[in-house]
Design an enzyme around this catalytic site. Structure first.
Site, short mmCIF file in Angstrom:
data_model
loop_
_atom_site.label_atom_id
_atom_site.label_comp_id
_atom_site.label_asym_id
_atom_site.label_seq_id
_atom_site.Cartn_x
_atom_site.Cartn_y
_atom_site.Cartn_z
N GLY A 71 48.02 45.89 65.16
CA GLY A 71 47.30 47.03 64.61
C GLY A 71 46.04 47.37 65.38
N THR A 72 45.77 46.65 66.48
CA THR A 72 44.60 46.96 67.30
C THR A 72 44.81 48.29 68.02
OG1 THR A 72 44.26 44.59 67.66
CG2 THR A 72 43.08 46.10 69.11
N THR A 73 43.78 49.11 68.07
CA THR A 73 43.88 50.41 68.72
C THR A 73 43.08 50.43 70.02
OG1 THR A 73 42.04 51.27 67.40
CG2 THR A 73 44.26 51.61 66.54
N SER A 97 49.15 52.59 64.63
CA SER A 97 47.70 52.84 64.61
C SER A 97 47.13 52.65 63.21
CB SER A 97 47.41 54.26 65.10
OG SER A 97 48.03 55.22 64.25
N ASN A 98 48.01 52.62 62.20
CA ASN A 98 47.55 52.45 60.82
C ASN A 98 48.74 51.99 59.98
OD1 ASN A 98 46.67 52.96 58.07
ND2 ASN A 98 45.03 54.19 58.95
N HIS A 131 34.64 56.80 60.03
CA HIS A 131 34.82 55.36 59.89
C HIS A 131 33.46 54.66 59.83
CE1 HIS A 131 39.04 56.02 61.07
NE2 HIS A 131 39.25 54.83 60.52
N HIS A 132 33.52 53.38 59.51
CA HIS A 132 32.32 52.54 59.45
C HIS A 132 31.68 52.41 60.84
CE1 HIS A 132 34.83 49.33 61.24
NE2 HIS A 132 35.77 49.79 60.42
N LYS A 135 33.13 50.23 63.87
CA LYS A 135 34.38 50.54 64.58
C LYS A 135 34.08 50.77 66.06
CE LYS A 135 38.55 53.38 64.43
NZ LYS A 135 39.38 52.18 64.58
N GLY A 141 42.56 55.38 66.27
CA GLY A 141 43.97 55.44 66.62
C GLY A 141 44.76 56.32 65.66
N THR A 142 44.36 56.31 64.40
CA THR A 142 45.03 57.14 63.40
C THR A 142 44.84 58.62 63.72
OG1 THR A 142 44.71 55.44 61.72
CG2 THR A 142 45.18 57.67 60.94
#
Length: 233
Positions: A71-73, A97-98, A131-132, A135, A141-142
């Site tokens: 799941g790493t982008t 990506s998610n 995002h936070h 990141k 990636g999403t």
């Protein structure tokens, strides 16, 4: 299911909590390159590390014969090499990506919406993601996956990191706000109205549950897959 967590940050810990509640076993928690010894007999690896280490982690697991859910982008320039290695070692590999089930439904809605909306030239389209602040990559990636569904439908040349779409490049605006798990909005603007399609994650739990579902699905399978395969889209 015996799971190796490759990358033990916030996502790794979220996956661990849910996995243990579902009576799975965490046999390794790694923040270094996987090896035959430190994987401790895992049946599957779930990889959420960093863009700089993901390629090495994934390929190490595949060469050892451990299927990988990644799941790493922001490392996908090396995805073709990973696919070659997966085929060479007859391995099992899923990248998304998610992993949120809701986001993967959103991907399908996004594609269908673009097929409808591109016929109406009074509407312009762009993407916003929030995002936070921790990141590491931007855009997410999403957001890139959302863009990649829209680009061929509209005939764009690609995407750019921008709050607007122009020069035949789809705009993706990336915002960083403290403690936001992930919000993605596809926005269609016209002079008289706006249409928005939005997914808001309330916690990392949805990503963790989806990654575990993918890991359960992958065990015993050989090949290269996505969440579309897992969910039967």
């Amino acid at each position: 299911m015996k799971i190796a967590l490759v990358g033990y940050g916030k996502m790794g810990k979220a996956i661990e909590e849910i996995a243990l509640n579902q009576n799975h076993e965490i046999v390794a928690r790694l923040e270094k390159k996987p090896t035959q010894e430190n994987l401790n007999g895992a049946e599957v690896a779930i990889e959420f590390s960093t863009p700089s280490t993901a390629y090495e982690n994934v390929t190490a697991c595949l060469e050892i014969g451990i299927p990988v859910v990644c799941g790493t982008t922001a490392w996908l320039d090396k995805l073709p090499q990973v696919k070659d290695i997966c085929i060479k070692y007859n391995g099992g590999f899923i990248y998304s990506s998610n992993y949120s089930l809701g986001v993967n439904l959103f991907f399908e809605i996004n594609k269908r919406a673009a097929e409808i909306m591109h016929k109406y030239q009074e509407y312009t389209v762009h993407i916003e993601e929030i995002h936070h602040t921790e990141k590491k990559d931007a855009p997410s990636g999403t957001a890139i996956t959302l863009a990649e569904e829209i680009i061929p439908i509209y005939g764009f040349d690609g995407w750019k990191l921008s709050y607007k779409t122009n020069n035949n490049l789809l705009g993706i605006e990336a915002k960083r706000v403290h403690d936001v798990p992930g919000t993605h909005t596809v926005i269609y603007n016209s002079p008289i109205d706006d249409i928005e399609f939005k997914h808001v994650a309330h916690s990392r739990k949805g990503f963790a549950i989806g990654a575990l579902i993918a890991a359960e699905w992958l065990i015993g399978k050989k090949g290269i897959f996505t969440m579309k395969d897992v969910l039967g889209f």
